[in-house]
Design a protein around this motif. Structure first.
Motif, PDB file in Angstrom:
ATOM      1  N   UNK A 143      -8.690   0.743  -8.583  1.00 57.94           N
ATOM      2  CA  UNK A 143      -8.739   0.520  -7.277  1.00 57.94           C
ATOM      3  C   UNK A 143      -7.721   0.813  -6.275  1.00 57.94           C
ATOM      4  N   UNK A 144      -8.175   0.842  -5.034  1.00 55.18           N
ATOM      5  CA  UNK A 144      -7.205   1.436  -3.875  1.00 55.18           C
ATOM      6  C   UNK A 144      -5.903   0.678  -3.935  1.00 55.18           C
ATOM      7  N   UNK A 145      -6.063  -0.647  -4.232  1.00 51.74           N
ATOM      8  CA  UNK A 145      -4.923  -1.567  -4.221  1.00 51.74           C
ATOM      9  C   UNK A 145      -3.867  -1.384  -5.132  1.00 51.74           C
ATOM     10  N   UNK A 146      -4.381  -1.015  -6.199  1.00 48.90           N
ATOM     11  CA  UNK A 146      -3.301  -0.425  -7.428  1.00 48.90           C
ATOM     12  C   UNK A 146      -2.943   0.957  -7.243  1.00 48.90           C
ATOM     13  N   UNK A 147      -3.738   1.885  -6.896  1.00 48.79           N
ATOM     14  CA  UNK A 147      -3.315   3.259  -6.785  1.00 48.79           C
ATOM     15  C   UNK A 147      -2.251   3.416  -5.408  1.00 48.79           C
ATOM     16  N   UNK A 148      -2.184   2.470  -4.603  1.00 51.71           N
ATOM     17  CA  UNK A 148      -1.413   2.565  -3.554  1.00 51.71           C
ATOM     18  C   UNK A 148      -0.036   1.966  -4.012  1.00 51.71           C
ATOM     19  N   UNK A 149       0.165   1.663  -4.874  1.00 50.51           N
ATOM     20  CA  UNK A 149       1.543   1.314  -5.705  1.00 50.51           C
ATOM     21  C   UNK A 149       2.460   2.876  -6.031  1.00 50.51           C
ATOM     22  N   UNK A 150       1.426   3.669  -6.209  1.00 50.64           N
ATOM     23  CA  UNK A 150       2.278   5.024  -6.589  1.00 50.64           C
ATOM     24  C   UNK A 150       2.704   5.642  -5.215  1.00 50.64           C
ATOM     25  N   UNK A 151       4.201   5.646  -5.580  1.00 49.37           N
ATOM     26  CA  UNK A 151       4.602   6.402  -4.528  1.00 49.37           C
ATOM     27  C   UNK A 151       4.953   5.546  -3.153  1.00 49.37           C
ATOM     28  N   UNK A 152       4.862   4.166  -3.415  1.00 52.40           N
ATOM     29  CA  UNK A 152       5.020   3.205  -2.204  1.00 52.40           C
ATOM     30  C   UNK A 152       6.325   3.094  -1.779  1.00 52.40           C
ATOM     31  N   UNK A 153       7.313   3.644  -2.461  1.00 46.73           N
ATOM     32  CA  UNK A 153       8.848   3.140  -2.131  1.00 46.73           C
ATOM     33  C   UNK A 153       9.310   1.938  -2.782  1.00 46.73           C
ATOM     34  N   UNK A 154       8.633   1.290  -3.541  1.00 48.85           N
ATOM     35  CA  UNK A 154       8.934   0.187  -4.051  1.00 48.85           C
ATOM     36  C   UNK A 154       9.063   0.506  -5.788  1.00 48.85           C
ATOM     37  N   UNK A 155      10.048   0.200  -6.309  1.00 43.99           N
ATOM     38  CA  UNK A 155       9.979   0.405  -7.877  1.00 43.99           C
ATOM     39  C   UNK A 155       9.184  -0.231  -8.418  1.00 43.99           C
ATOM     40  N   UNK A 156       8.285   0.304  -9.438  1.00 43.83           N
ATOM     41  CA  UNK A 156       7.244  -0.482 -10.208  1.00 43.83           C
ATOM     42  C   UNK A 156       7.053  -0.024 -11.520  1.00 43.83           C
ATOM     43  N   UNK A 157       6.804  -1.014 -12.263  1.00 42.27           N
ATOM     44  CA  UNK A 157       6.799  -0.688 -14.045  1.00 42.27           C
ATOM     45  C   UNK A 157       5.224  -1.227 -14.281  1.00 42.27           C
ATOM     46  N   UNK A 158       4.613  -0.483 -14.938  1.00 41.33           N
ATOM     47  CA  UNK A 158       2.998  -0.740 -15.645  1.00 41.33           C
ATOM     48  C   UNK A 158       3.228  -0.983 -16.878  1.00 41.33           C
ATOM     49  N   UNK A 159       2.651  -1.923 -17.291  1.00 35.78           N
ATOM     50  CA  UNK A 159       2.444  -2.388 -18.801  1.00 35.78           C
ATOM     51  C   UNK A 159       1.271  -1.790 -19.315  1.00 35.78           C
ATOM     52  N   UNK A 160       1.238  -1.150 -20.390  1.00 37.34           N
ATOM     53  CA  UNK A 160       0.054  -0.625 -21.126  1.00 37.34           C
ATOM     54  C   UNK A 160      -1.072   0.145 -20.304  1.00 37.34           C
TER      55      UNK A 160
END
Length: 332
Positions: free
Chosen positions: A128-145
């Motif tokens: 989804x676009x709402x998740x893909x937008x987290x990539x490179x958004x400037x906010x550190x993000x960790x994804x599980x599995x």
């Protein structure tokens, strides 16, 4: 309300000295710092979160993204581990909602609105676009599995875990093993890889006609597959299910067909939920280390926040363990 100046007056020092003492890092503070903290605590002093956020540019608040219904024991345990890990490191958790205004960047918009320091994605629709937008958004993000470009990743040992489970089943004499895998995605792909490798190393044929897909945490989606698996002239002696919930549900579905577990057929699950350890016979499964995954995710994210990084790199894996149980019997 007790202020910083009140604590400073009680200690006979300046407000700046109190502030430095309360914000000092390290596991072994000096006697002077311990004294100031003790006085502040005894007076009931609580720092102003808004003022602290303005000063440090941090809110000490992490966003948790979980889009599914909170009914699965594994995910509940994972989120509880995240809560405990965050508290230990001085952070609060906030659940993000897809209903926040922001169109495709809904989660980014909410994170910015709430001044979150980072995000941990536990479960979501990764296309989804709402998740893909987290990539490179400037906010550190960790994804599980799962993998998302520009984000850190914490995996369970899905491939190795499934391989160990298959090898255990083969060691008990089984040569005809079927696998009802979960929904297509990175986790299922890894487990399928582990299944094929385990079969190859154990001298088993990974028969294409005995490999199906069903929905995770949806026993009914597995029940139709059972008919296909059990209708052939040559039947599997053991069936692997996508998760413990589906595996436990299959016991009743098999009983309705006059098939006993494990006397007539063996079954095994995946996850290691508490119910599997309490039932009779005890469920054979692979127990994922939800606490280990939670701790790795929190540590990876808070380290990036402490370094002032806008993205998180790296991959970490938490090792689970085989739970031998009693639903796979020895044959041959």
């Amino acid at each position: 309300m007790v202020t910083l100046k009140d604590v400073a007056a009680a200690c006979g020092v300046s407000p700046a000295t109190v502030s430095r003492a309360l914000n000092a890092s390290g596991d072994n503070p000096s006697r002077h710092v311990r004294h100031i903290r003790l006085v502040a605590d005894s007076m009931g002093y609580r720092p102003n979160a808004a003022a602290r956020a303005l000063k440090t540019n941090r809110s000490d608040n992490i966003g948790i993204l979980y889009e599914d219904v909170m009914q699965h024991e594994y995910f509940s345990a994972l989120i509880e581990g995240l809560r405990l890990g965050a508290e230990k490191r001085g952070y609060d958790l906030t659940f993000l909602t897809r209903h926040f205004k922001g169109e495709g960047r809904v989660y980014v918009a909410e994170a910015e609105y709430r001044s979150l320091d980072g995000i941990i994605v536990v479960q979501a629709d990764y296309a989804s676009s709402r998740i893909l937008s987290l990539s490179g958004c400037g906010l550190p993000t960790v994804v599980v599995d799962n993998r998302l470009e520009g984000c850190g990743t914490v995996f369970s040992d899905n491939a190795d875990g499934m391989e160990k489970l298959v090898r255990h089943i083969a060691s008990l004499g089984h040569r005809r093993v079927a696998f009802i895998a979960g929904d297509e995605g990175s986790v299922t792909s890894l487990r399928l890889g582990g299944f094929y490798k385990g079969c190859a190393e154990s001298g088993l044929r990974a028969a294409p006609e005995w490999i199906f897909h069903a929905h995770y945490r949806d026993p009914r989606s597995c029940f139709g597959v059972l008919d296909a698996l059990l209708s052939g002239d040559v039947k599997p002696t053991c069936i692997l299910f996508p998760d413990d919930f589906c595996c436990i549900g299959a016991i009743s579905a098999l009983a309705a067909r006059g098939i006993r577990v494990p006397e007539d057929i063996s079954i095994a699950g995946y996850d290691g939920v508490e119910m599997g350890r309490l039932m009779n016979p005890k469920l054979t499964t692979y127990r994922q280390d939800s606490d280990g995954m939670a701790d790795l995710a929190i540590q990876m994210l808070t380290d990036a926040i402490a370094r002032g990084e806008q993205s998180v790199g790296g991959i970490a894996t938490a090792q689970g363990s085989l739970a031998e149980g009693e639903t796979v019997r020895r044959i041959g």
